[in-house]
Design an enzyme around this catalytic site. Structure first.
Site, short mmCIF file in Angstrom:
data_model
loop_
_atom_site.label_atom_id
_atom_site.label_comp_id
_atom_site.label_asym_id
_atom_site.label_seq_id
_atom_site.Cartn_x
_atom_site.Cartn_y
_atom_site.Cartn_z
N SER A 158 -4.93 2.82 -8.04
CA SER A 158 -5.78 4.01 -7.94
C SER A 158 -6.64 4.07 -9.19
O SER A 158 -6.26 3.56 -10.25
CB SER A 158 -4.91 5.27 -7.84
OG SER A 158 -5.70 6.45 -7.96
N ASN A 182 0.77 -1.24 0.00
CA ASN A 182 0.00 0.00 0.00
C ASN A 182 0.80 1.29 0.00
O ASN A 182 0.26 2.35 -0.29
CB ASN A 182 -0.93 -0.03 1.23
CG ASN A 182 -1.69 1.26 1.43
OD1 ASN A 182 -2.60 1.58 0.66
ND2 ASN A 182 -1.31 2.02 2.44
N TYR A 238 2.21 10.32 -10.91
CA TYR A 238 1.33 9.49 -10.08
C TYR A 238 0.46 8.60 -10.96
O TYR A 238 0.36 7.38 -10.74
CB TYR A 238 0.46 10.39 -9.21
CG TYR A 238 -0.47 9.64 -8.28
CD1 TYR A 238 0.01 9.10 -7.08
CD2 TYR A 238 -1.81 9.46 -8.59
CE1 TYR A 238 -0.84 8.41 -6.22
CE2 TYR A 238 -2.66 8.77 -7.75
CZ TYR A 238 -2.18 8.25 -6.56
OH TYR A 238 -3.01 7.55 -5.71
N LYS A 274 0.61 4.45 -11.04
CA LYS A 274 -0.53 3.62 -10.64
C LYS A 274 -1.01 2.74 -11.80
O LYS A 274 -1.49 1.61 -11.57
CB LYS A 274 -1.66 4.51 -10.12
CG LYS A 274 -1.33 5.19 -8.79
CD LYS A 274 -1.01 4.18 -7.70
CE LYS A 274 -0.81 4.83 -6.33
NZ LYS A 274 -0.54 3.85 -5.27
N THR A 310 -8.96 11.19 3.92
CA THR A 310 -8.06 10.65 4.94
C THR A 310 -7.53 11.78 5.80
O THR A 310 -7.89 12.95 5.61
CB THR A 310 -6.88 9.93 4.27
OG1 THR A 310 -6.06 10.90 3.59
CG2 THR A 310 -7.36 8.88 3.28
#
Length: 260
Positions: free
Chosen positions: A149, A97, A164, A168, A199
Site C-alpha cells: 500500500s 493480496n 496497517y 504494509k 471498492t
C-alpha cells in the site's frame, strides 16, 4: 525482434490470487484471466470466492475455481499450494493480496488488534510467499506479486492506523528481501502499492463524502479515488514476461498521493 504485445500474454499460466473474492483481488484476477491465465481464487469466504471464480470462468473462458484458505494458518496454506499443484502441475504466478485494516489510535489499540492486523497483512503474506515460493524454486520460475500500500511509504491522515501502515511497510521490505534471495532461482518478486481505491467496501464512504474524504482527495493530485480495474494493467505486466527485468520493486498506483 521481440513482439512486445506477445510478452503480455498469459495463456496456460496458473495464478493464485489470495483475497481474490472481492475488491482489488477480484479485479486483478479478472485482468489476469483476460490475459489468458487460469485462476485460483483463494479466500476465507468460500461462497463469494466460488461466485467470483464462476463469473471469471464464464466471462473469460478460462479455468477458474475457488479454494477456502486462512492465510494465517500454515497447514491451510500448505494444503492450498498442494491442491493447485495437484490440479495444474505448477504455479506460475502468485498475487499475494489478502489483508485488512483496523483504524484505532495507537495509544488505545489493544495488543490483540495489533496482532490481528500483523498476522494477516504481514505474517500471512510471508506464509503464502514462502509456501508458493518453495514450489516455484523447484520449478525454476515464477512471479510473486505482493499487495502492499502507499501506506507502507507514508503515514495517512486523518485516520489513525499505525498497525496497517507498519504491516504494509513490512510487506515492502519483505518483497525486497525475497527478491534478493530468490533471483538466483529464476523468481520475480515485486509489490503493488495502491492508494485510495473505491471498492465494494469503501464505496459507501466515498459516496457519503465528508471531511475525511475531502482530506484524502485533497492530497491526491488526480482528485479522485482509483477504481479496482486500474490495477489490471500493472498486475498483468508483473505477471507476464514483459516485466522480465522488474525485481524487488514497488509500483505505486495512487493518483499521485505520494508524489506530494
Amino acid at each position: 525482434m521481440t513482439n512486445v504485445m506477445e510478452q503480455f500474454k498469459l495463456d496456460g499460466r496458473v495464478v493464485i490470487v489470495t483475497g481474490g473474492a472481492m475488491g482489488l483481488g477480484k479485479a486483478m484476477a479478472q485482468a489476469l484471466a483476460q490475459a489468458g491465465a487460469n485462476i485460483v481464487i483463494a479466500d476465507i469466504n468460500l461462497p463469494i470466492a466460488q461466485k467470483t471464480a464462476h463469473h471469471i470462468s464464464e466471462a473469460e473462458q478460462v479455468t477458474a475455481y475457488a479454494i477456502e484458505v486462512d492465510v494465517t494458518e500454515p497447514q491451510a496454506v500448505e494444503n492450498m499450494a498442494h491442491s493447485v499443484v495437484k490440479e495444474f502441475g505448477k504455479i506460475d504466478i502468485l498475487v499475494n493480496n489478502a489483508g485488512m485494516t483496523i483504524n484505532e489510535k495507537a495509544e488505545d489499540m489493544s495488543y490483540e488488534s495489533w496482532k490481528k492486523v500483523m498476522d494477516l497483512n504481514l505474517n500471512g503474506i510471508f506464509l503464502v510467499a514462502q509456501t508458493v515460493g518453495r514450489v516455484m524454486i523447484k520449478q525454476g520460475f515464477g512471479s510473486i506479486i505482493n499487495t502492499s500500500s502507499m501506506s507502507g511509504l507514508i503515514a495517512n491522515k486523518p485516520q489513525e492506523q499505525c498497525s496497517y501502515n507498519a504491516s504494509k511497510a513490512g510487506v515492502i521490505m519483505l518483497t525486497k528481501s525475497l527478491a534478493m534471495e530468490w533471483s538466483k532461482y529464476g523468481l520475480k518478486v515485486n509489490t503493488i502499492a495502491p492508494g485510495y481505491m473505491k471498492t465494494e467496501l469503501t464505496r459507501p464512504f466515498f459516496d457519503e463524502g465528508g471531511e475525511m474524504i475531502d482530506d484524502w482527495m485533497g492530497f491526491t493530485p488526480m482528485g479522485r479515488p482509483g477504481a479496482p480495474h486500474e490495477l489490471g494493467g500493472i498486475v498483468v505486466y508483473l505477471a507476464s514476461d514483459a516485466s522480465s527485468y522488474a525485481q524487488g520493486s514497488v509500483f505505486t498506483i495512487d493518483g499521485g498521493y505520494t508524489a506530494l
